[in-house]
Design a protein around this motif. Structure first.
Motif, PDB file in Angstrom:
ATOM      1  N   GLU A   6       0.839  -1.186   0.000  1.00  0.00           N
ATOM      2  CA  GLU A   6       0.000   0.000   0.000  1.00  0.00           C
ATOM      3  C   GLU A   6       0.876   1.238   0.000  1.00  0.00           C
ATOM      4  O   GLU A   6       2.094   1.147   0.164  1.00  0.00           O
ATOM      5  CB  GLU A   6      -0.891   0.024   1.247  1.00  0.00           C
ATOM      6  CG  GLU A   6      -1.851  -1.125   1.338  1.00  0.00           C
ATOM      7  CD  GLU A   6      -2.779  -1.005   2.535  1.00  0.00           C
ATOM      8  OE1 GLU A   6      -2.616  -0.060   3.333  1.00  0.00           O
ATOM      9  OE2 GLU A   6      -3.663  -1.849   2.657  1.00  0.00           O
ATOM     10  N   THR A  81      -3.342   6.331  -0.647  1.00  0.00           N
ATOM     11  CA  THR A  81      -3.156   6.860  -1.989  1.00  0.00           C
ATOM     12  C   THR A  81      -2.734   5.748  -2.935  1.00  0.00           C
ATOM     13  O   THR A  81      -2.165   4.751  -2.503  1.00  0.00           O
ATOM     14  CB  THR A  81      -2.114   8.009  -1.980  1.00  0.00           C
ATOM     15  OG1 THR A  81      -2.087   8.639  -3.246  1.00  0.00           O
ATOM     16  CG2 THR A  81      -0.743   7.504  -1.623  1.00  0.00           C
ATOM     17  N   ARG A  82      -3.052   5.913  -4.187  1.00  0.00           N
ATOM     18  CA  ARG A  82      -2.634   4.956  -5.213  1.00  0.00           C
ATOM     19  C   ARG A  82      -1.433   5.532  -5.948  1.00  0.00           C
ATOM     20  O   ARG A  82      -1.415   6.709  -6.283  1.00  0.00           O
ATOM     21  CB  ARG A  82      -3.757   4.698  -6.205  1.00  0.00           C
ATOM     22  CG  ARG A  82      -4.886   3.915  -5.609  1.00  0.00           C
ATOM     23  CD  ARG A  82      -5.926   3.634  -6.682  1.00  0.00           C
ATOM     24  NE  ARG A  82      -7.009   2.901  -6.102  1.00  0.00           N
ATOM     25  CZ  ARG A  82      -7.265   1.635  -6.392  1.00  0.00           C
ATOM     26  NH1 ARG A  82      -6.521   0.990  -7.249  1.00  0.00           N
ATOM     27  NH2 ARG A  82      -8.279   1.030  -5.819  1.00  0.00           N
TER      28      ARG A  82
END
Length: 93
Positions: A6, A81-82
């Protein structure tokens, strides 16, 4: 505990500048096998992007709530967040 990867943006407020917070953050992140960056913000806070296994990120966030000796953390805000590409190291910017 999971092995999912992640990324989280973190903003740490309080007495966090001028106390070695960025160097301490980098060292803790490297110990946990995390990548990303950390920087001072103009408002006196410290911002970071922390990426890696979710269990290591959770540990890092708990450590950021305490901070290094000399720091006085009053708040930690996180936002998942990506990332299109995961960072390969952890840098002070």
């Amino acid at each position: 505990m999971s092995d999912r990867y992640e990324a989280v943006r973190v903003r740490i407020s309080g007495k966090v500048q001028g106390v070695g917070f960025r160097m301490w953050t980098r060292d803790e992140a490297l110990r946990l096998g995390l990548t990303g960056w950390v920087r001072n913000e103009v408002d006196g806070s410290v911002a970071a992007l922390v990426a890696g296994p979710d269990n290591a990120i959770s540990t890092m966030i708990e450590r950021l709530r305490r901070g290094p000796a000399g720091a006085s953390v009053s708040g930690v805000e996180t936002e998942a967040t990506r990332l299109e590409k995961m960072p390969t190291d952890f840098r002070i910017t």
